[in-house]
Design a protein around this motif. Structure first.
Motif, PDB file in Angstrom:
ATOM      1  N   GLY A   1       0.774  -1.228   0.000  1.00  0.00           N
ATOM      2  CA  GLY A   1       0.000   0.000   0.000  1.00  0.00           C
ATOM      3  C   GLY A   1       0.803   1.274   0.000  1.00  0.00           C
ATOM      4  N   TYR A   2       2.072   1.214  -0.417  1.00  0.00           N
ATOM      5  CA  TYR A   2       2.877   2.433  -0.498  1.00  0.00           C
ATOM      6  C   TYR A   2       3.078   2.816  -1.961  1.00  0.00           C
ATOM      7  N   HIS A   3       3.270   4.102  -2.203  1.00  0.00           N
ATOM      8  CA  HIS A   3       3.696   4.523  -3.528  1.00  0.00           C
ATOM      9  C   HIS A   3       5.199   4.271  -3.639  1.00  0.00           C
ATOM     10  N   PRO A   4       5.635   3.429  -4.553  1.00  0.00           N
ATOM     11  CA  PRO A   4       7.056   3.091  -4.599  1.00  0.00           C
ATOM     12  C   PRO A   4       7.897   4.161  -5.297  1.00  0.00           C
ATOM     13  N   ALA A   5       9.179   4.151  -4.998  1.00  0.00           N
ATOM     14  CA  ALA A   5      10.128   4.988  -5.735  1.00  0.00           C
ATOM     15  C   ALA A   5      10.389   4.341  -7.084  1.00  0.00           C
ATOM     16  N   GLU A   6      10.636   5.168  -8.085  1.00  0.00           N
ATOM     17  CA  GLU A   6      11.014   4.612  -9.389  1.00  0.00           C
ATOM     18  C   GLU A   6      11.985   5.555 -10.083  1.00  0.00           C
ATOM     19  N   LEU A   7      12.804   4.956 -10.931  1.00  0.00           N
ATOM     20  CA  LEU A   7      13.775   5.719 -11.724  1.00  0.00           C
ATOM     21  C   LEU A   7      13.063   6.250 -12.949  1.00  0.00           C
ATOM     22  N   ARG A   8      13.067   7.580 -13.131  1.00  0.00           N
ATOM     23  CA  ARG A   8      12.540   8.163 -14.368  1.00  0.00           C
ATOM     24  C   ARG A   8      13.732   8.833 -15.048  1.00  0.00           C
ATOM     25  N   ASP A   9      14.221   8.156 -16.070  1.00  0.00           N
ATOM     26  CA  ASP A   9      15.525   8.529 -16.628  1.00  0.00           C
ATOM     27  C   ASP A   9      15.461   8.542 -18.146  1.00  0.00           C
ATOM     28  N   PRO A  10      14.607   9.426 -18.732  1.00  0.00           N
ATOM     29  CA  PRO A  10      14.442   9.393 -20.200  1.00  0.00           C
ATOM     30  C   PRO A  10      15.710   9.754 -20.950  1.00  0.00           C
ATOM     31  N   GLU A  11      16.591  10.535 -20.316  1.00  0.00           N
ATOM     32  CA  GLU A  11      17.815  10.941 -21.015  1.00  0.00           C
ATOM     33  C   GLU A  11      19.013  10.087 -20.624  1.00  0.00           C
ATOM     34  N   ALA A  12      18.751   8.980 -19.953  1.00  0.00           N
ATOM     35  CA  ALA A  12      19.800   8.036 -19.584  1.00  0.00           C
ATOM     36  C   ALA A  12      20.942   8.715 -18.840  1.00  0.00           C
ATOM     37  N   ALA A  13      20.576   9.486 -17.819  1.00  0.00           N
ATOM     38  CA  ALA A  13      21.580  10.249 -17.081  1.00  0.00           C
ATOM     39  C   ALA A  13      22.095   9.505 -15.848  1.00  0.00           C
ATOM     40  N   CYS A  14      21.430   8.407 -15.466  1.00  0.00           N
ATOM     41  CA  CYS A  14      21.858   7.687 -14.258  1.00  0.00           C
ATOM     42  C   CYS A  14      23.269   7.148 -14.451  1.00  0.00           C
ATOM     43  N   THR A  15      24.121   7.406 -13.454  1.00  0.00           N
ATOM     44  CA  THR A  15      25.505   6.940 -13.544  1.00  0.00           C
ATOM     45  C   THR A  15      25.740   5.673 -12.726  1.00  0.00           C
ATOM     46  N   GLY A  16      24.728   5.198 -12.029  1.00  0.00           N
ATOM     47  CA  GLY A  16      24.922   4.027 -11.185  1.00  0.00           C
ATOM     48  C   GLY A  16      25.807   4.307  -9.986  1.00  0.00           C
ATOM     49  N   CYS A  17      25.684   5.532  -9.426  1.00  0.00           N
ATOM     50  CA  CYS A  17      26.572   5.915  -8.324  1.00  0.00           C
ATOM     51  C   CYS A  17      26.206   5.204  -7.023  1.00  0.00           C
ATOM     52  N   ALA A  18      24.969   4.717  -6.922  1.00  0.00           N
ATOM     53  CA  ALA A  18      24.519   3.905  -5.781  1.00  0.00           C
ATOM     54  C   ALA A  18      24.297   4.710  -4.500  1.00  0.00           C
ATOM     55  N   ILE A  19      24.260   6.044  -4.600  1.00  0.00           N
ATOM     56  CA  ILE A  19      23.967   6.827  -3.399  1.00  0.00           C
ATOM     57  C   ILE A  19      22.552   6.529  -2.897  1.00  0.00           C
ATOM     58  N   CYS A  20      21.614   6.314  -3.833  1.00  0.00           N
ATOM     59  CA  CYS A  20      20.250   5.976  -3.421  1.00  0.00           C
ATOM     60  C   CYS A  20      20.233   4.679  -2.626  1.00  0.00           C
ATOM     61  N   ALA A  21      21.055   3.709  -3.042  1.00  0.00           N
ATOM     62  CA  ALA A  21      21.096   2.426  -2.335  1.00  0.00           C
ATOM     63  C   ALA A  21      21.710   2.589  -0.960  1.00  0.00           C
ATOM     64  N   VAL A  22      22.632   3.562  -0.810  1.00  0.00           N
ATOM     65  CA  VAL A  22      23.272   3.752   0.492  1.00  0.00           C
ATOM     66  C   VAL A  22      22.268   4.261   1.522  1.00  0.00           C
ATOM     67  N   ILE A  23      21.337   5.106   1.099  1.00  0.00           N
ATOM     68  CA  ILE A  23      20.422   5.691   2.088  1.00  0.00           C
ATOM     69  C   ILE A  23      19.126   4.901   2.203  1.00  0.00           C
ATOM     70  N   CYS A  24      18.874   3.936   1.320  1.00  0.00           N
ATOM     71  CA  CYS A  24      17.595   3.204   1.367  1.00  0.00           C
ATOM     72  C   CYS A  24      17.505   2.381   2.645  1.00  0.00           C
ATOM     73  N   PRO A  25      16.543   2.670   3.540  1.00  0.00           N
ATOM     74  CA  PRO A  25      16.474   1.916   4.794  1.00  0.00           C
ATOM     75  C   PRO A  25      15.946   0.492   4.614  1.00  0.00           C
ATOM     76  N   ASP A  26      15.375   0.195   3.475  1.00  0.00           N
ATOM     77  CA  ASP A  26      14.766  -1.117   3.300  1.00  0.00           C
ATOM     78  C   ASP A  26      15.491  -1.977   2.276  1.00  0.00           C
ATOM     79  N   VAL A  27      16.695  -1.565   1.908  1.00  0.00           N
ATOM     80  CA  VAL A  27      17.552  -2.331   1.003  1.00  0.00           C
ATOM     81  C   VAL A  27      16.751  -2.777  -0.221  1.00  0.00           C
ATOM     82  N   ALA A  28      15.939  -1.850  -0.730  1.00  0.00           N
ATOM     83  CA  ALA A  28      15.061  -2.180  -1.848  1.00  0.00           C
ATOM     84  C   ALA A  28      15.708  -1.908  -3.193  1.00  0.00           C
ATOM     85  N   ILE A  29      16.870  -1.258  -3.195  1.00  0.00           N
ATOM     86  CA  ILE A  29      17.443  -0.788  -4.453  1.00  0.00           C
ATOM     87  C   ILE A  29      18.652  -1.643  -4.839  1.00  0.00           C
TER      88      ILE A  29
END
Lengths: 83, 262
Positions: free
Chosen positions: A39-67
């Motif tokens: 019942g939560y709205h999930p996070a999602e990557l919206r990256d139409p210009e392919a700018a994600c570098t895979g730096c993994a900062i989002c994974a470092v702060i994710c409290p639920d190891v979902a990324i």
């Protein structure tokens, strides 16, 4: 071309939105049009210009190891992926 | 660049020491972060098969369901006593407790003091969020002066309720304590520093140097009554001035074991 991407495991994401606050490219947002099984709205990557570098900062702060984070690298430098 | 020359490689995934299960923690709760850091360190040390955790009473009472390793459940506050027994019987195992501030600093204050005083060769992960989370947000020993909780609705009045306990400062006075440090989980840089401190604390145990504790300043969005992002700001603005970050005790020999550099 894309340098990286993330996968958000929607079984684990609780929509706390911490990942959206740390992405240096501001590519993560909450999917307000759908809900996870819990019942939560999930996070999602919206990256139409392919700018994600895979730096993994989002994974470092994710409290639920979902990324899970992937990065495209030259084949010569690749190591076997232990998945 | 030609895509065919590139391969997709895994940068980050859930550590093996965590089970692939849903946790009961509230959205944005840094218990999940602390679990993950402990799991990553145990993975890096290659000690998952030899690790034995002791779960507390509090929000993290179900930690034994979330870590993919042996676990025992202690009575409220008694995790250091249980870990003492486990470590003395199984000196080759990596034994750690995972305790909140209500568990460690309140009902378990005697156990943690004497485990540290005896210099038990265990590692303690201490989660300080300045409130009793599981029972509904009552005042904890670590609650800040003036902080509103469900049992101090007008704010903690130090004349009536006393002053908060600073456990790192207390335990660092004991000769048996080898490594005592406080870190915070409020942003990415501090999360990385927290992981290094945890690695140090586990390596202290592996080298038989004595008692090691890492205190992690954490949030409680639900009982603080704020969103996840705001709660991390609250840690930085309110908790860190009361609970300064740093290494409070780096005993003889500790600096020479790994983990202090990345």
């Amino acid at each position: 071309m894309a340098k990286g991407r993330i996968e958000v495991d929607e079984r684990h994401c609780k929509g706390c939105a911490l990942c959206t606050t740390v992405c240096p490219k501001d590519l993560i947002s909450m999917a307000m049009e759908r809900l996870t099984p819990r019942g939560y709205h999930p996070a999602e990557l919206r990256d139409p210009e392919a700018a994600c570098t895979g730096c993994a900062i989002c994974a470092v702060i994710c409290p639920d190891v979902a990324i899970t984070v992937y990065r495209w690298i030259p084949a010569a430098k690749s190591l076997p992926v232990s998945a | 660049m030609d895509l065919s020359e590139m391969v997709e490689s895994l940068v980050y995934r859930k550590p093996d020491s965590l089970r692939d299960v849903e946790t009961h923690y509230c959205p944005g709760c840094t218990h999940g972060l602390a679990h993950r850091l402990v799991a990553e360190v145990i993975d890096e040390l290659g000690m998952r098969e030899k690790a034995i955790g002791v779960a507390p009473v509090g929000c993290s009472v179900f930690a034994y369901n979330y870590f993919n390793m042996d676990f025992a459940e202690a009575a409220h506050g008694r995790a250091p006593a249980m870990a003492t027994g486990i470590k003395r019987v199984n000196p080759d195992n990596l034994v750690f407790t995972y305790q909140g501030d209500g568990d460690l600093a309140s009902i378990g204050a005697a156990e943690i003091l004497h485990a540290a005083g005896r210099g038990e060769n265990i590692t303690v992960v201490f989660i300080n969020n300045a409130i009793y989370g599981m029972t509904g947000g009552q005042m904890a020993p670590t609650t800040l002066p003036g902080q509103r909780t469900s049992s101090t609705p007008l704010g903690r009045d130090v004349e009536v309720h006393g002053f908060p306990l600073r456990m790192c400062e207390v335990l660092s006075q004991l000769d048996g304590a080898a490594y005592v440090a406080r870190r915070s989980l409020h942003d990415v840089a501090n999360i990385r520093k927290a992981k290094k401190a945890l690695r140090q604390a586990f390596e202290v145990q592996l080298n038989g140097l004595g008692f090691a504790m890492v205190e992690l300043l954490s949030n409680c969005p639900t009982n603080w009554g704020m969103g996840a992002t705001d709660s991390l700001v609250w840690i930085e603005e309110h908790m860190i001035p009361m609970f300064p970050l740093g290494d409070y005790k780096v005993g003889p020999g500790v600096a020479s074991v790994g983990g202090r550099e990345s």
